[in-house]
Design a protein around this motif. Sequence first.
Motif, PDB file in Angstrom:
ATOM      1  N   ASP A  61       0.823  -1.218   0.000  1.00 56.17           N
ATOM      2  CA  ASP A  61       0.000   0.000   0.000  1.00 56.17           C
ATOM      3  C   ASP A  61       0.853   1.262   0.000  1.00 56.17           C
ATOM      4  OD1 ASP A  61      -2.330  -1.525   0.044  1.00 56.17           O
ATOM      5  OD2 ASP A  61      -2.405  -1.537   2.238  1.00 56.17           O
ATOM      6  N   LEU A  62       2.012   1.183   0.612  1.00 55.24           N
ATOM      7  CA  LEU A  62       2.906   2.342   0.696  1.00 55.24           C
ATOM      8  C   LEU A  62       3.804   2.487  -0.539  1.00 55.24           C
ATOM      9  CD1 LEU A  62       3.871   1.971   4.447  1.00 55.24           C
ATOM     10  CD2 LEU A  62       2.293   3.637   3.443  1.00 55.24           C
ATOM     11  N   GLN A  63       3.662   1.552  -1.466  1.00 55.15           N
ATOM     12  CA  GLN A  63       4.394   1.554  -2.741  1.00 55.15           C
ATOM     13  C   GLN A  63       5.915   1.555  -2.558  1.00 55.15           C
ATOM     14  OE1 GLN A  63       2.595   4.764  -5.000  1.00 55.15           O
ATOM     15  NE2 GLN A  63       0.949   3.387  -5.655  1.00 55.15           N
ATOM     16  N   CYS A  64       6.361   0.675  -1.656  1.00 51.01           N
ATOM     17  CA  CYS A  64       7.802   0.499  -1.456  1.00 51.01           C
ATOM     18  C   CYS A  64       8.115  -0.975  -1.220  1.00 51.01           C
ATOM     19  CB  CYS A  64       8.302   1.364  -0.298  1.00 51.01           C
ATOM     20  SG  CYS A  64       7.478   1.030   1.273  1.00 51.01           S
ATOM     21  N   SER A  65       7.290  -1.846  -1.789  1.00 50.52           N
ATOM     22  CA  SER A  65       7.425  -3.283  -1.523  1.00 50.52           C
ATOM     23  C   SER A  65       8.718  -3.865  -2.079  1.00 50.52           C
ATOM     24  CB  SER A  65       6.212  -4.054  -2.048  1.00 50.52           C
ATOM     25  OG  SER A  65       5.958  -3.732  -3.394  1.00 50.52           O
ATOM     26  N   GLU A  66       9.252  -3.310  -3.144  1.00 51.03           N
ATOM     27  CA  GLU A  66      10.526  -3.782  -3.701  1.00 51.03           C
ATOM     28  C   GLU A  66      11.629  -3.668  -2.641  1.00 51.03           C
ATOM     29  OE1 GLU A  66      13.011  -5.363  -6.560  1.00 51.03           O
ATOM     30  OE2 GLU A  66      11.011  -4.709  -7.161  1.00 51.03           O
ATOM     31  N   GLU A  67      11.712  -2.524  -2.021  1.00 47.35           N
ATOM     32  CA  GLU A  67      12.738  -2.277  -1.009  1.00 47.35           C
ATOM     33  C   GLU A  67      12.477  -3.070   0.271  1.00 47.35           C
ATOM     34  OE1 GLU A  67      12.859   0.861  -4.013  1.00 47.35           O
ATOM     35  OE2 GLU A  67      11.197   0.129  -2.805  1.00 47.35           O
ATOM     36  N   VAL A  68      11.238  -3.116   0.706  1.00 53.24           N
ATOM     37  CA  VAL A  68      10.906  -3.821   1.943  1.00 53.24           C
ATOM     38  C   VAL A  68      11.125  -5.323   1.777  1.00 53.24           C
ATOM     39  CG1 VAL A  68       9.059  -4.369   3.591  1.00 53.24           C
ATOM     40  CG2 VAL A  68       9.400  -2.013   2.828  1.00 53.24           C
ATOM     41  N   LEU A  69      10.869  -5.837   0.596  1.00 52.52           N
ATOM     42  CA  LEU A  69      11.146  -7.245   0.304  1.00 52.52           C
ATOM     43  C   LEU A  69      12.618  -7.563   0.572  1.00 52.52           C
ATOM     44  CD1 LEU A  69       9.640  -9.705  -0.884  1.00 52.52           C
ATOM     45  CD2 LEU A  69      10.207  -8.852  -3.143  1.00 52.52           C
ATOM     46  N   THR A  70      13.495  -6.699   0.115  1.00 51.43           N
ATOM     47  CA  THR A  70      14.933  -6.885   0.335  1.00 51.43           C
ATOM     48  C   THR A  70      15.288  -6.733   1.815  1.00 51.43           C
ATOM     49  OG1 THR A  70      15.431  -6.088  -1.893  1.00 51.43           O
ATOM     50  CG2 THR A  70      17.227  -6.033  -0.284  1.00 51.43           C
ATOM     51  N   ILE A  71      14.733  -5.726   2.461  1.00 49.78           N
ATOM     52  CA  ILE A  71      15.025  -5.502   3.882  1.00 49.78           C
ATOM     53  C   ILE A  71      14.587  -6.702   4.718  1.00 49.78           C
ATOM     54  CG2 ILE A  71      14.422  -4.100   5.901  1.00 49.78           C
ATOM     55  CD1 ILE A  71      14.313  -1.675   3.894  1.00 49.78           C
ATOM     56  N   VAL A  72      13.398  -7.212   4.464  1.00 52.34           N
ATOM     57  CA  VAL A  72      12.899  -8.373   5.213  1.00 52.34           C
ATOM     58  C   VAL A  72      13.828  -9.574   5.003  1.00 52.34           C
ATOM     59  CG1 VAL A  72      11.022 -10.061   5.341  1.00 52.34           C
ATOM     60  CG2 VAL A  72      10.499  -7.623   5.342  1.00 52.34           C
ATOM     61  N   ALA A  73      14.257  -9.777   3.780  1.00 55.33           N
ATOM     62  CA  ALA A  73      15.180 -10.886   3.495  1.00 55.33           C
ATOM     63  C   ALA A  73      16.500 -10.692   4.227  1.00 55.33           C
ATOM     64  CB  ALA A  73      15.408 -11.009   1.987  1.00 55.33           C
ATOM     65  N   MET A  74      16.994  -9.463   4.239  1.00 57.81           N
ATOM     66  CA  MET A  74      18.292  -9.183   4.880  1.00 57.81           C
ATOM     67  C   MET A  74      18.228  -9.328   6.405  1.00 57.81           C
ATOM     68  SD  MET A  74      20.735  -8.624   2.686  1.00 57.81           S
ATOM     69  CE  MET A  74      21.984  -7.523   3.359  1.00 57.81           C
ATOM     70  N   VAL A  75      17.130  -8.930   7.031  1.00 59.13           N
ATOM     71  CA  VAL A  75      17.043  -9.091   8.489  1.00 59.13           C
ATOM     72  C   VAL A  75      16.755 -10.539   8.878  1.00 59.13           C
ATOM     73  CG1 VAL A  75      16.393  -6.685   8.903  1.00 59.13           C
ATOM     74  CG2 VAL A  75      14.608  -8.433   8.732  1.00 59.13           C
ATOM     75  N   SER A  76      16.452 -11.369   7.900  1.00 65.20           N
ATOM     76  CA  SER A  76      16.169 -12.786   8.154  1.00 65.20           C
ATOM     77  C   SER A  76      17.425 -13.652   8.128  1.00 65.20           C
ATOM     78  CB  SER A  76      15.164 -13.311   7.126  1.00 65.20           C
ATOM     79  OG  SER A  76      13.940 -12.621   7.236  1.00 65.20           O
ATOM     80  N   VAL A  77      18.573 -13.079   7.823  1.00 64.05           N
ATOM     81  CA  VAL A  77      19.824 -13.846   7.773  1.00 64.05           C
ATOM     82  C   VAL A  77      20.753 -13.414   8.908  1.00 64.05           C
ATOM     83  CG1 VAL A  77      19.684 -14.188   5.271  1.00 64.05           C
ATOM     84  CG2 VAL A  77      20.976 -12.250   6.156  1.00 64.05           C
ATOM     85  N   GLN A  78      21.793 -14.216   9.104  1.00 64.28           N
ATOM     86  CA  GLN A  78      22.808 -13.877  10.108  1.00 64.28           C
ATOM     87  C   GLN A  78      23.511 -12.589   9.689  1.00 64.28           C
ATOM     88  OE1 GLN A  78      23.424 -15.513  12.984  1.00 64.28           O
ATOM     89  NE2 GLN A  78      21.768 -16.927  12.530  1.00 64.28           N
ATOM     90  N   ASP A 104      19.707   1.145  10.253  1.00 60.44           N
ATOM     91  CA  ASP A 104      20.291  -0.141   9.881  1.00 60.44           C
ATOM     92  C   ASP A 104      19.561  -0.831   8.730  1.00 60.44           C
ATOM     93  OD1 ASP A 104      22.174   0.210  11.848  1.00 60.44           O
ATOM     94  OD2 ASP A 104      21.210  -1.135  13.286  1.00 60.44           O
ATOM     95  N   HIS A 105      18.243  -0.697   8.682  1.00 58.97           N
ATOM     96  CA  HIS A 105      17.501  -1.356   7.600  1.00 58.97           C
ATOM     97  C   HIS A 105      17.904  -0.803   6.242  1.00 58.97           C
ATOM     98  CE1 HIS A 105      14.342  -2.372  10.810  1.00 58.97           C
ATOM     99  NE2 HIS A 105      15.038  -3.454  10.539  1.00 58.97           N
ATOM    100  N   ILE A 106      18.053   0.502   6.157  1.00 59.38           N
ATOM    101  CA  ILE A 106      18.452   1.116   4.879  1.00 59.38           C
ATOM    102  C   ILE A 106      19.914   0.789   4.584  1.00 59.38           C
ATOM    103  CG2 ILE A 106      18.534   3.257   3.540  1.00 59.38           C
ATOM    104  CD1 ILE A 106      15.686   2.274   4.345  1.00 59.38           C
ATOM    105  N   THR A 107      20.719   0.644   5.611  1.00 57.32           N
ATOM    106  CA  THR A 107      22.106   0.203   5.418  1.00 57.32           C
ATOM    107  C   THR A 107      22.126  -1.195   4.808  1.00 57.32           C
ATOM    108  OG1 THR A 107      22.947   1.588   7.207  1.00 57.32           O
ATOM    109  CG2 THR A 107      24.283  -0.329   6.594  1.00 57.32           C
ATOM    110  N   LEU A 108      21.314  -2.104   5.335  1.00 58.66           N
ATOM    111  CA  LEU A 108      21.243  -3.460   4.781  1.00 58.66           C
ATOM    112  C   LEU A 108      20.743  -3.444   3.337  1.00 58.66           C
ATOM    113  CD1 LEU A 108      19.855  -5.440   7.843  1.00 58.66           C
ATOM    114  CD2 LEU A 108      22.175  -5.547   6.879  1.00 58.66           C
ATOM    115  N   LEU A 109      19.776  -2.593   3.053  1.00 66.68           N
ATOM    116  CA  LEU A 109      19.284  -2.444   1.679  1.00 66.68           C
ATOM    117  C   LEU A 109      20.411  -1.976   0.763  1.00 66.68           C
ATOM    118  CD1 LEU A 109      16.928  -2.323  -0.381  1.00 66.68           C
ATOM    119  CD2 LEU A 109      16.484   0.003   0.441  1.00 66.68           C
ATOM    120  N   THR A 110      21.206  -1.044   1.235  1.00 64.41           N
ATOM    121  CA  THR A 110      22.328  -0.522   0.452  1.00 64.41           C
ATOM    122  C   THR A 110      23.357  -1.615   0.171  1.00 64.41           C
ATOM    123  OG1 THR A 110      21.989   1.669   1.394  1.00 64.41           O
ATOM    124  CG2 THR A 110      24.143   1.249   0.411  1.00 64.41           C
TER     125      THR A 110
END
Length: 160
Positions: A61-78, A104-110
């Motif tokens: 709904d917030l039209q940022c699912s591409e980025e959030v998809l990556t962030i969720v994946a990144m916080v799911s790993v060691q 940190d989330h945007i750092t992981l996205l980067t």
Amino acid sequence: QDLLNFDFMDPPPIQHLVSAMESLFYLGALDDEGLLTRLGRKMAEFPLEPMLAKMLLASVDLQCSEEVLTIVAMVSVQNVFYRPKDKQAQADQKKSRFHQPEGDHITLLTVYDSWIANNSSNAWCFENFVHFRSLKRAEDIRKQLLTIMDRYKLDVVSCK
């Protein structure tokens, strides 16, 4: 239907169940009667902690699912960064290049986006003191989540 009186083989403490149900209620996954809502059913489709599933669904709904998809994946790993004892200063300097003031989330996205821009290179990971296996695992998790989003026709849109 009634979790508090469910016949568990090894029941968790009642307070833990109540706390979990309260969290699900606050996330909008349960209604006033403790039943799954439409949102709760969608959240249950994702193999994620409820907060991450809610974040991913809200990102559509917030039209940022591409980025959030990556962030969720990144916080799911060691932890993606490593810091060898003999190269700590160099590792810290490389890590600081990825630092984003937004957090940190945007750092992981980067980090992930930089890795993809460098052809998912193992050499790039070595140069930047980043665990290649962690990024590959994040990539696999991201693909799995993307498949679920596609199955439910959830738009994957970038905010860029």
